[in-house]
Design a protein around this motif. Structure first.
Motif, PDB file in Angstrom:
ATOM      1  N   PRO A  50       0.844  -1.194   0.000  1.00 22.23           N
ATOM      2  CA  PRO A  50       0.000   0.000   0.000  1.00 22.23           C
ATOM      3  C   PRO A  50       0.878   1.242   0.000  1.00 22.23           C
ATOM      4  O   PRO A  50       1.973   1.240   0.564  1.00 22.23           O
ATOM      5  N   SER A  51       0.396   2.311  -0.649  1.00 25.04           N
ATOM      6  CA  SER A  51       1.156   3.555  -0.703  1.00 25.04           C
ATOM      7  C   SER A  51       0.567   4.635   0.198  1.00 25.04           C
ATOM      8  O   SER A  51       1.244   5.571   0.576  1.00 25.04           O
ATOM      9  N   ARG A  52      -0.708   4.495   0.543  1.00 26.79           N
ATOM     10  CA  ARG A  52      -1.367   5.465   1.420  1.00 26.79           C
ATOM     11  C   ARG A  52      -2.513   4.764   2.146  1.00 26.79           C
ATOM     12  O   ARG A  52      -3.291   4.047   1.534  1.00 26.79           O
ATOM     13  N   VAL A  53      -2.616   5.011   3.452  1.00 27.62           N
ATOM     14  CA  VAL A  53      -3.671   4.431   4.264  1.00 27.62           C
ATOM     15  C   VAL A  53      -4.203   5.531   5.180  1.00 27.62           C
ATOM     16  O   VAL A  53      -3.420   6.220   5.843  1.00 27.62           O
ATOM     17  N   LEU A 105       0.423   0.256  -4.669  1.00 22.58           N
ATOM     18  CA  LEU A 105       1.251   0.274  -5.867  1.00 22.58           C
ATOM     19  C   LEU A 105       0.649  -0.579  -6.976  1.00 22.58           C
ATOM     20  O   LEU A 105       1.021  -0.448  -8.142  1.00 22.58           O
ATOM     21  N   ASP A 106      -0.307  -1.446  -6.629  1.00 22.39           N
ATOM     22  CA  ASP A 106      -0.988  -2.288  -7.621  1.00 22.39           C
ATOM     23  C   ASP A 106      -2.141  -1.549  -8.320  1.00 22.39           C
ATOM     24  O   ASP A 106      -2.895  -2.146  -9.068  1.00 22.39           O
ATOM     25  N   ARG A 107      -2.268  -0.242  -8.058  1.00 25.51           N
ATOM     26  CA  ARG A 107      -3.288   0.636  -8.655  1.00 25.51           C
ATOM     27  C   ARG A 107      -4.701   0.365  -8.148  1.00 25.51           C
ATOM     28  O   ARG A 107      -5.663   0.798  -8.745  1.00 25.51           O
ATOM     29  N   THR A 108      -4.840  -0.353  -7.059  1.00 22.22           N
ATOM     30  CA  THR A 108      -6.164  -0.589  -6.500  1.00 22.22           C
ATOM     31  C   THR A 108      -6.463   0.429  -5.411  1.00 22.22           C
ATOM     32  O   THR A 108      -5.550   1.009  -4.806  1.00 22.22           O
ATOM     33  N   PHE A 109      -7.748   0.638  -5.172  1.00 17.63           N
ATOM     34  CA  PHE A 109      -8.251   1.520  -4.122  1.00 17.63           C
ATOM     35  C   PHE A 109      -9.213   0.668  -3.309  1.00 17.63           C
ATOM     36  O   PHE A 109     -10.176   0.134  -3.847  1.00 17.63           O
ATOM     37  N   VAL A 164      -0.249  -5.740 -12.682  1.00 15.95           N
ATOM     38  CA  VAL A 164      -0.359  -4.322 -12.363  1.00 15.95           C
ATOM     39  C   VAL A 164      -0.934  -3.521 -13.523  1.00 15.95           C
ATOM     40  O   VAL A 164      -1.673  -2.574 -13.315  1.00 15.95           O
ATOM     41  N   GLY A 165      -0.622  -3.893 -14.741  1.00 16.07           N
ATOM     42  CA  GLY A 165      -1.054  -3.109 -15.890  1.00 16.07           C
ATOM     43  C   GLY A 165      -2.515  -3.226 -16.228  1.00 16.07           C
ATOM     44  O   GLY A 165      -2.958  -2.663 -17.201  1.00 16.07           O
TER      45      GLY A 165
END
Length: 185
Positions: free
Chosen positions: A22-25, A42-46, A76-77
């Motif tokens: 995760p990049s932001r929590v 970083l996997d582009r999921t929310f 990821v793409g």
């Protein structure tokens, strides 16, 4: 064999986190009494996680574009939107219109999300040359939502700060409108 045959297990429910770090929590509400945590990775999921009822945890959907991308790509793409670098949520007006705003890596537009419906909003906010008098498309680097839930404020890579109506996506103002030289200091 038939999947409903006795003795053959079948998957009824599945829970997942991020496939990359995760990049932001952040807690969903402004205070920490919220049961929900929003997380981008970083996997582009929310994703939204419920701290006490894990069965209510879910990925916020990127819509039909995601379904089409999954058929063609793996890993990821397969997400239409770039990695989320920042986001803000507000419980004000959450049932009326999208109430979560996110900025994405190298993207001149911020995305809106509807927390209640767990999906991407219909509008992207920003707009380069057509909104707010920007001369070129500037990457959105920061976002926030007003306490009333009517406006989102975005910051760009060149220091520009802009206000948009969250319901309509319409540009409202830029701060400052023009940089002025200081005199007499």
């Amino acid at each position: 064999g038939n999947a409903s045959s006795p003795g053959i297990p079948r998957l009824l429910k599945s829970r997942a986190g991020h496939s990359l770090p995760p990049s932001r929590v952040r807690f969903y509400a402004a205070d920490t009494t919220s049961d929900h945590v929003l997380s981008s990775g970083l996997d582009r999921t929310f994703r939204v996680f419920n701290l006490y009822r894990p069965q209510q945890s879910a990925e916020l959907s990127q819509g039909k574009g995601l379904q089409r991308a999954r058929k063609k790509l793996r890993g990821v793409g397969n997400r239409p939107l770039a990695q989320i670098t920042g986001f803000e949520a507000s419980i004000a007006r959450e049932r009326n219109w999208p109430n979560v705003v996110a900025c994405h890596k190298n993207d001149p537009l911020a995305s809106t999300w509807n927390f209640t419906q767990k999906r991407l909003g219909k509008r992207r906010i920003g707009g380069g040359a057509t909104h707010g008098g920007r001369k070129k498309k500037e990457v959105v680097t920061a976002v926030c939502i007003s306490s009333c839930g009517h406006f989102t404020i975005i910051g760009t890579e060149n220091g520009r700060v802009e206000r948009y109506n969250l319901q309509s996506g319409n540009f409202k103002a830029a701060y400052p409108k023009k940089a002025k030289k200081a005199h007499g200091l």
